[in-house]
Design an enzyme around this catalytic site. Sequence first.
Site, PDB file in Angstrom:
ATOM      1  N   GLY A   1       4.157   8.862 116.550  1.00 63.02           N
ATOM      2  CA  GLY A   1       4.828   9.473 115.566  1.00 63.02           C
ATOM      3  C   GLY A   1       4.140  10.497 114.916  1.00 63.02           C
ATOM      4  O   GLY A   1       4.511  11.623 114.057  1.00 63.02           O
TER       5      GLY A   1
ATOM      6  N   GLU B   1      -1.363   8.113 109.569  1.00 62.11           N
ATOM      7  CA  GLU B   1       0.031   7.545 110.032  1.00 62.11           C
ATOM      8  C   GLU B   1       1.260   8.347 109.433  1.00 62.11           C
ATOM      9  O   GLU B   1       1.235   9.326 108.472  1.00 62.11           O
ATOM     10  CB  GLU B   1      -0.012   6.183 109.223  1.00 62.11           C
ATOM     11  CG  GLU B   1       1.274   5.386 109.457  1.00 62.11           C
ATOM     12  CD  GLU B   1       1.650   5.090 110.895  1.00 62.11           C
ATOM     13  OE1 GLU B   1       1.721   5.858 111.605  1.00 62.11           O
ATOM     14  OE2 GLU B   1       1.799   3.852 110.929  1.00 62.11           O
ATOM     15  N   ASP B   2       2.213   8.469 110.203  1.00 60.87           N
ATOM     16  CA  ASP B   2       3.394   9.316 109.976  1.00 60.87           C
ATOM     17  C   ASP B   2       3.977   8.735 108.788  1.00 60.87           C
ATOM     18  O   ASP B   2       4.354   9.458 107.784  1.00 60.87           O
ATOM     19  CB  ASP B   2       4.335   9.430 111.212  1.00 60.87           C
ATOM     20  CG  ASP B   2       4.611   8.355 111.752  1.00 60.87           C
ATOM     21  OD1 ASP B   2       4.299   7.134 111.346  1.00 60.87           O
ATOM     22  OD2 ASP B   2       5.542   8.083 112.803  1.00 60.87           O
TER      23      ASP B   2
ATOM     24  N   ASP C   1       6.760   1.945 106.642  1.00 55.46           N
ATOM     25  CA  ASP C   1       7.970   1.372 106.293  1.00 55.46           C
ATOM     26  C   ASP C   1       7.693  -0.112 105.770  1.00 55.46           C
ATOM     27  O   ASP C   1       7.545  -0.325 104.662  1.00 55.46           O
ATOM     28  CB  ASP C   1       8.520   1.312 107.590  1.00 55.46           C
ATOM     29  CG  ASP C   1      10.222   0.803 107.371  1.00 55.46           C
ATOM     30  OD1 ASP C   1      10.719   1.141 106.221  1.00 55.46           O
ATOM     31  OD2 ASP C   1      10.730   0.505 108.272  1.00 55.46           O
TER      32      ASP C   1
ATOM     33  N   GLY D   1       5.203  -1.811 106.314  1.00 61.05           N
ATOM     34  CA  GLY D   1       3.581  -1.639 106.227  1.00 61.05           C
ATOM     35  C   GLY D   1       3.039  -2.780 107.186  1.00 61.05           C
ATOM     36  O   GLY D   1       1.716  -2.764 107.254  1.00 61.05           O
TER      37      GLY D   1
ATOM     38  N   THR E   1       2.735  -2.616 110.723  1.00 56.21           N
ATOM     39  CA  THR E   1       2.016  -1.913 111.885  1.00 56.21           C
ATOM     40  C   THR E   1       0.646  -1.590 111.358  1.00 56.21           C
ATOM     41  O   THR E   1      -0.458  -1.811 111.670  1.00 56.21           O
ATOM     42  CB  THR E   1       2.665  -0.618 112.222  1.00 56.21           C
ATOM     43  OG1 THR E   1       4.057  -0.777 112.292  1.00 56.21           O
ATOM     44  CG2 THR E   1       1.889  -0.170 113.342  1.00 56.21           C
TER      45      THR E   1
ATOM     46  N   LYS F   1       7.389   4.310 102.226  1.00 55.05           N
ATOM     47  CA  LYS F   1       8.926   3.573 101.880  1.00 55.05           C
ATOM     48  C   LYS F   1       8.296   2.516 100.742  1.00 55.05           C
ATOM     49  O   LYS F   1       8.315   1.302 101.211  1.00 55.05           O
ATOM     50  CB  LYS F   1       9.623   3.104 102.648  1.00 55.05           C
ATOM     51  CG  LYS F   1      10.245   4.304 103.478  1.00 55.05           C
ATOM     52  CD  LYS F   1      11.251   3.788 104.727  1.00 55.05           C
ATOM     53  CE  LYS F   1      11.543   4.693 105.724  1.00 55.05           C
ATOM     54  NZ  LYS F   1      12.332   4.222 106.917  1.00 55.05           N
TER      55      LYS F   1
ATOM     56  N   ASP G   1      10.828   9.885 115.161  1.00 53.62           N
ATOM     57  CA  ASP G   1      11.989   9.684 116.362  1.00 53.62           C
ATOM     58  C   ASP G   1      13.139   8.940 116.087  1.00 53.62           C
ATOM     59  O   ASP G   1      12.932   7.982 115.359  1.00 53.62           O
ATOM     60  CB  ASP G   1      11.381   9.532 117.782  1.00 53.62           C
ATOM     61  CG  ASP G   1      11.034   8.014 117.890  1.00 53.62           C
ATOM     62  OD1 ASP G   1      10.282   7.534 116.891  1.00 53.62           O
ATOM     63  OD2 ASP G   1      11.418   7.687 118.750  1.00 53.62           O
TER      64      ASP G   1
HETATM   65  P1  IMP Z   1       6.492  -0.150 109.851  1.00 55.78           P
HETATM   66  O1  IMP Z   1       5.287  -1.205 110.665  1.00 55.78           O
HETATM   67  O2  IMP Z   1       7.641  -0.906 109.438  1.00 55.78           O
HETATM   68  O3  IMP Z   1       5.683   0.154 108.570  1.00 55.78           O
HETATM   69  O4  IMP Z   1       6.555   0.849 110.672  1.00 55.78           O
HETATM   70  C1  IMP Z   1       5.759   1.656 111.147  1.00 55.78           C
HETATM   71  C2  IMP Z   1       6.215   2.784 112.185  1.00 55.78           C
HETATM   72  O5  IMP Z   1       7.726   2.502 112.482  1.00 55.78           O
HETATM   73  C3  IMP Z   1       6.085   4.201 111.874  1.00 55.78           C
HETATM   74  O6  IMP Z   1       4.580   4.442 112.201  1.00 55.78           O
HETATM   75  C4  IMP Z   1       7.003   4.870 112.582  1.00 55.78           C
HETATM   76  O7  IMP Z   1       6.586   5.038 113.973  1.00 55.78           O
HETATM   77  C5  IMP Z   1       8.238   3.619 112.503  1.00 55.78           C
HETATM   78  N1  IMP Z   1       9.017   4.010 111.546  1.00 55.78           N
HETATM   79  C6  IMP Z   1       9.290   3.401 110.248  1.00 55.78           C
HETATM   80  N2  IMP Z   1      10.392   4.025 109.528  1.00 55.78           N
HETATM   81  C7  IMP Z   1      10.899   4.996 110.191  1.00 55.78           C
HETATM   82  C8  IMP Z   1      11.722   6.081 109.946  1.00 55.78           C
HETATM   83  O8  IMP Z   1      12.514   6.008 108.975  1.00 55.78           O
HETATM   84  N3  IMP Z   1      12.048   6.855 111.063  1.00 55.78           N
HETATM   85  C9  IMP Z   1      11.393   6.967 112.336  1.00 55.78           C
HETATM   86  N4  IMP Z   1      10.532   5.936 112.436  1.00 55.78           N
HETATM   87  C10 IMP Z   1      10.146   5.192 111.496  1.00 55.78           C
END
Ligand code: IMP
Length: 180
Positions: free
Chosen positions: A50, A104-105, A108, A110, A112, A136, A164
């Site tokens: 991403g 990081e892109d 969400d 957190g 990852t 977020k 994506d």
């Molecule tokens: P987390 O572990 O929930 O913070 O998610 C991290 C990863 O999920 C990010 O690096 C993105 O690749 C993907 N991601 C989280 N939210 C979105 C979104 O709204 N659109 C697309 N990809 C997302």
Amino acid sequence: MEIVTYFDKVFSLFISKDEINEILNKLALEVNKTYQDVNEDVILVSILDGSFIFMADLVRKLDFEFDIEFVKIRSYEGMESTGDFELLLNLQIEIEGKHILIIEDIVDTGLTIEKFIDKVKEMNPASVKVCSLLSKPEVHNDIINIDFVGREIPPAFVIGYGLDIDGKARNLDGIYQLEI
Ligand code: IMP
């Protein structure tokens, strides 16, 4: 384009190309200020897939010396964070004693970034900081400290500018939000 459709889902323009550029300028100012006087090695670690566009645009606005690295992590399927953490491509270099800035892109849940930070810390870097284009906060509740945040957004699903939906829409030059 104000509206785009992927897999029968409608997304509307949320952050335009020009607004993204302003966010990048703000982030670059902060990052440059933080690292300008660091005389040891700095490594920018981009989390694939991403963040590839964000990384490419951000590095061209930075004016200190650094190396770049890419890691690939799978944690998201469709529009859901799976909570699983799979490191598909690991760091290829020694990072002990070096300053790490993770690119990081979006943060969400957190999960990852939290797990990746733990992995990086096991390798004894001099410091670890995080720069995320989007965050977020209502989802991750600030469980991790993001040192540089481009823009805080509500908990809706977004695509474009590297982000994506099932592998598609990364090429959009703006960021689009799922219509509900
Ligand atoms: P987390 O572990 O929930 O913070 O998610 C991290 C990863 O999920 C990010 O690096 C993105 O690749 C993907 N991601 C989280 N939210 C979105 C979104 O709204 N659109 C697309 N990809 C997302």
